[in-house]
Design a protein around this motif. Structure first.
Motif, PDB file in Angstrom:
ATOM      1  N   ASP A   9      31.329  61.809  32.639  1.00  0.00           N
ATOM      2  CA  ASP A   9      32.583  61.106  32.346  1.00  0.00           C
ATOM      3  C   ASP A   9      33.505  60.850  33.536  1.00  0.00           C
ATOM      4  O   ASP A   9      34.726  60.825  33.379  1.00  0.00           O
ATOM      5  CB  ASP A   9      33.381  61.856  31.267  1.00  0.00           C
ATOM      6  CG  ASP A   9      32.639  61.939  29.941  1.00  0.00           C
ATOM      7  OD1 ASP A   9      31.593  61.281  29.790  1.00  0.00           O
ATOM      8  OD2 ASP A   9      33.110  62.674  29.058  1.00  0.00           O
ATOM      9  N   MET A  10      32.965  60.621  34.697  1.00  0.00           N
ATOM     10  CA  MET A  10      33.798  60.280  35.857  1.00  0.00           C
ATOM     11  C   MET A  10      34.092  58.779  35.790  1.00  0.00           C
ATOM     12  O   MET A  10      33.645  57.986  36.609  1.00  0.00           O
ATOM     13  CB  MET A  10      33.092  60.686  37.159  1.00  0.00           C
ATOM     14  CG  MET A  10      32.948  62.182  37.330  1.00  0.00           C
ATOM     15  SD  MET A  10      34.520  63.048  37.544  1.00  0.00           S
ATOM     16  CE  MET A  10      34.869  62.682  39.253  1.00  0.00           C
ATOM     17  N   GLN A  11      34.862  58.403  34.777  1.00  0.00           N
ATOM     18  CA  GLN A  11      35.073  57.008  34.413  1.00  0.00           C
ATOM     19  C   GLN A  11      36.501  56.554  34.677  1.00  0.00           C
ATOM     20  O   GLN A  11      37.446  57.344  34.664  1.00  0.00           O
ATOM     21  CB  GLN A  11      34.745  56.816  32.926  1.00  0.00           C
ATOM     22  CG  GLN A  11      33.289  57.026  32.605  1.00  0.00           C
ATOM     23  CD  GLN A  11      33.049  57.155  31.121  1.00  0.00           C
ATOM     24  OE1 GLN A  11      32.699  58.218  30.647  1.00  0.00           O
ATOM     25  NE2 GLN A  11      33.250  56.072  30.366  1.00  0.00           N
ATOM     26  N   LYS A  12      36.631  55.258  34.866  1.00  0.00           N
ATOM     27  CA  LYS A  12      37.928  54.665  35.175  1.00  0.00           C
ATOM     28  C   LYS A  12      38.952  54.874  34.059  1.00  0.00           C
ATOM     29  O   LYS A  12      40.152  54.956  34.334  1.00  0.00           O
ATOM     30  CB  LYS A  12      37.760  53.186  35.499  1.00  0.00           C
ATOM     31  CG  LYS A  12      37.030  52.969  36.807  1.00  0.00           C
ATOM     32  CD  LYS A  12      36.859  51.500  37.132  1.00  0.00           C
ATOM     33  CE  LYS A  12      36.104  51.353  38.463  1.00  0.00           C
ATOM     34  NZ  LYS A  12      35.857  49.938  38.785  1.00  0.00           N
ATOM     35  N   ALA A  13      38.530  54.993  32.829  1.00  0.00           N
ATOM     36  CA  ALA A  13      39.462  55.209  31.708  1.00  0.00           C
ATOM     37  C   ALA A  13      40.263  56.493  31.874  1.00  0.00           C
ATOM     38  O   ALA A  13      41.383  56.605  31.376  1.00  0.00           O
ATOM     39  CB  ALA A  13      38.703  55.238  30.382  1.00  0.00           C
ATOM     40  N   ASP A  49      31.143  58.444  28.575  1.00  0.00           N
ATOM     41  CA  ASP A  49      31.727  58.556  27.253  1.00  0.00           C
ATOM     42  C   ASP A  49      32.027  57.172  26.703  1.00  0.00           C
ATOM     43  O   ASP A  49      32.648  56.346  27.375  1.00  0.00           O
ATOM     44  CB  ASP A  49      33.022  59.376  27.343  1.00  0.00           C
ATOM     45  CG  ASP A  49      33.615  59.664  25.990  1.00  0.00           C
ATOM     46  OD1 ASP A  49      32.868  60.129  25.110  1.00  0.00           O
ATOM     47  OD2 ASP A  49      34.813  59.429  25.803  1.00  0.00           O
ATOM     48  N   ALA A  50      31.582  56.909  25.494  1.00  0.00           N
ATOM     49  CA  ALA A  50      31.893  55.658  24.793  1.00  0.00           C
ATOM     50  C   ALA A  50      32.776  55.997  23.605  1.00  0.00           C
ATOM     51  O   ALA A  50      32.443  56.867  22.809  1.00  0.00           O
ATOM     52  CB  ALA A  50      30.614  54.971  24.334  1.00  0.00           C
ATOM     53  N   ASP A  51      33.906  55.312  23.495  1.00  0.00           N
ATOM     54  CA  ASP A  51      34.857  55.571  22.420  1.00  0.00           C
ATOM     55  C   ASP A  51      35.428  54.243  21.949  1.00  0.00           C
ATOM     56  O   ASP A  51      36.331  53.682  22.576  1.00  0.00           O
ATOM     57  CB  ASP A  51      35.970  56.488  22.927  1.00  0.00           C
ATOM     58  CG  ASP A  51      36.920  56.931  21.837  1.00  0.00           C
ATOM     59  OD1 ASP A  51      37.046  56.217  20.811  1.00  0.00           O
ATOM     60  OD2 ASP A  51      37.551  57.984  22.005  1.00  0.00           O
ATOM     61  N   GLU A 111      37.368  71.286  30.391  1.00  0.00           N
ATOM     62  CA  GLU A 111      37.547  72.067  29.170  1.00  0.00           C
ATOM     63  C   GLU A 111      36.989  71.391  27.925  1.00  0.00           C
ATOM     64  O   GLU A 111      36.902  72.020  26.868  1.00  0.00           O
ATOM     65  CB  GLU A 111      39.021  72.415  28.957  1.00  0.00           C
ATOM     66  CG  GLU A 111      39.918  71.233  28.689  1.00  0.00           C
ATOM     67  CD  GLU A 111      40.476  70.544  29.927  1.00  0.00           C
ATOM     68  OE1 GLU A 111      41.540  69.918  29.797  1.00  0.00           O
ATOM     69  OE2 GLU A 111      39.853  70.584  31.010  1.00  0.00           O
ATOM     70  N   TYR A 112      36.600  70.140  28.022  1.00  0.00           N
ATOM     71  CA  TYR A 112      36.056  69.436  26.867  1.00  0.00           C
ATOM     72  C   TYR A 112      34.576  69.114  27.071  1.00  0.00           C
ATOM     73  O   TYR A 112      33.707  69.889  26.711  1.00  0.00           O
ATOM     74  CB  TYR A 112      36.874  68.179  26.544  1.00  0.00           C
ATOM     75  CG  TYR A 112      38.282  68.489  26.109  1.00  0.00           C
ATOM     76  CD1 TYR A 112      38.532  69.111  24.893  1.00  0.00           C
ATOM     77  CD2 TYR A 112      39.366  68.191  26.925  1.00  0.00           C
ATOM     78  CE1 TYR A 112      39.831  69.421  24.495  1.00  0.00           C
ATOM     79  CE2 TYR A 112      40.663  68.499  26.533  1.00  0.00           C
ATOM     80  CZ  TYR A 112      40.886  69.115  25.319  1.00  0.00           C
ATOM     81  OH  TYR A 112      42.165  69.417  24.926  1.00  0.00           O
ATOM     82  N   CYS A 113      34.296  67.974  27.637  1.00  0.00           N
ATOM     83  CA  CYS A 113      32.912  67.497  27.712  1.00  0.00           C
ATOM     84  C   CYS A 113      32.033  68.339  28.631  1.00  0.00           C
ATOM     85  O   CYS A 113      30.860  68.564  28.334  1.00  0.00           O
ATOM     86  CB  CYS A 113      32.889  66.025  28.115  1.00  0.00           C
ATOM     87  SG  CYS A 113      33.706  64.997  26.856  1.00  0.00           S
ATOM     88  N   VAL A 114      32.589  68.821  29.742  1.00  0.00           N
ATOM     89  CA  VAL A 114      31.783  69.648  30.651  1.00  0.00           C
ATOM     90  C   VAL A 114      31.402  70.949  29.956  1.00  0.00           C
ATOM     91  O   VAL A 114      30.226  71.329  29.931  1.00  0.00           O
ATOM     92  CB  VAL A 114      32.526  69.904  31.980  1.00  0.00           C
ATOM     93  CG1 VAL A 114      31.807  70.955  32.817  1.00  0.00           C
ATOM     94  CG2 VAL A 114      32.667  68.610  32.769  1.00  0.00           C
TER      95      VAL A 114
END
Length: 164
Positions: A9-13, A49-51, A111-114
């Motif tokens: 999730d190293m994403q621009k969002a 991550d897709a949301d 604390e979440y996805c990792v």
């Protein structure tokens, strides 16, 4: 030990506010690990991550990996909709096909996805290890907490593990 590197999730969002500073710092360590894995032909998996509710879907700016990090041809890309990167994705079959039994985990949010992916790896009888300082979060305390309760490796030790 057959290793694979996971970048979560190293994403621009998520590249804004307190997360931006943390992601920049983590990206330095992730870049070093990427170099090691690429030089040694080891599997690299980019997890995104897709949301739909938040508009973070393939083809949008927010879905893209931050500019400082870029996947190369041949590196696996996994799209997920749950915190645990193994949940309803092809991650585990890909790792199995590469005989990976150890996953070096990096990325956002500690604390979440990792942490969810770390625990998911254990559920699949893999050995998960977090790259120390290779995690990002909106909270420095949460980064520290996740590293403190998990198996971690420094970049120098990872270099020795990869290069033998």
């Amino acid at each position: 030990m057959n290793m694979a590197l996971l970048i979560i999730d190293m994403q621009k969002a998520y590249y804004e506010g307190p997360g931006k500073v943390s992601m920049d710092k983590a990206a330095e360590y992730i870049s070093e690990a990427l170099g090691l894995f690429r030089e040694n032909g080891l599997p690299i998996v980019w997890i995104q991550d897709a949301d739909e509710e938040d508009g973070i879907v393939p083809g949008t700016r927010g879905y893209e990996i931050i500019d400082i990090l870029k996947p190369e041809t041949g590196e696996e890309i996994v799209s997920k909709t749950y915190s645990n990167s193994f949940n309803k994705t092809d991650l585990f079959p890909f790792l199995t096909s590469r005989n990976a039994d150890t996953v070096i985990i990096t990325g956002y949010s500690a604390e979440y996805c990792v942490l969810s992916t770390y625990r998911g790896a254990k559920d699949h009888d893999l050995f998960p290890i977090l790259l120390r300082h290779g995690l990002a979060s909106d909270s420095k305390e949460n980064n520290t907490f996740v590293e403190d309760i998990s198996e971690t490796v420094t970049l120098n030790v990872l270099r020795r593990m990869v290069e033998g």
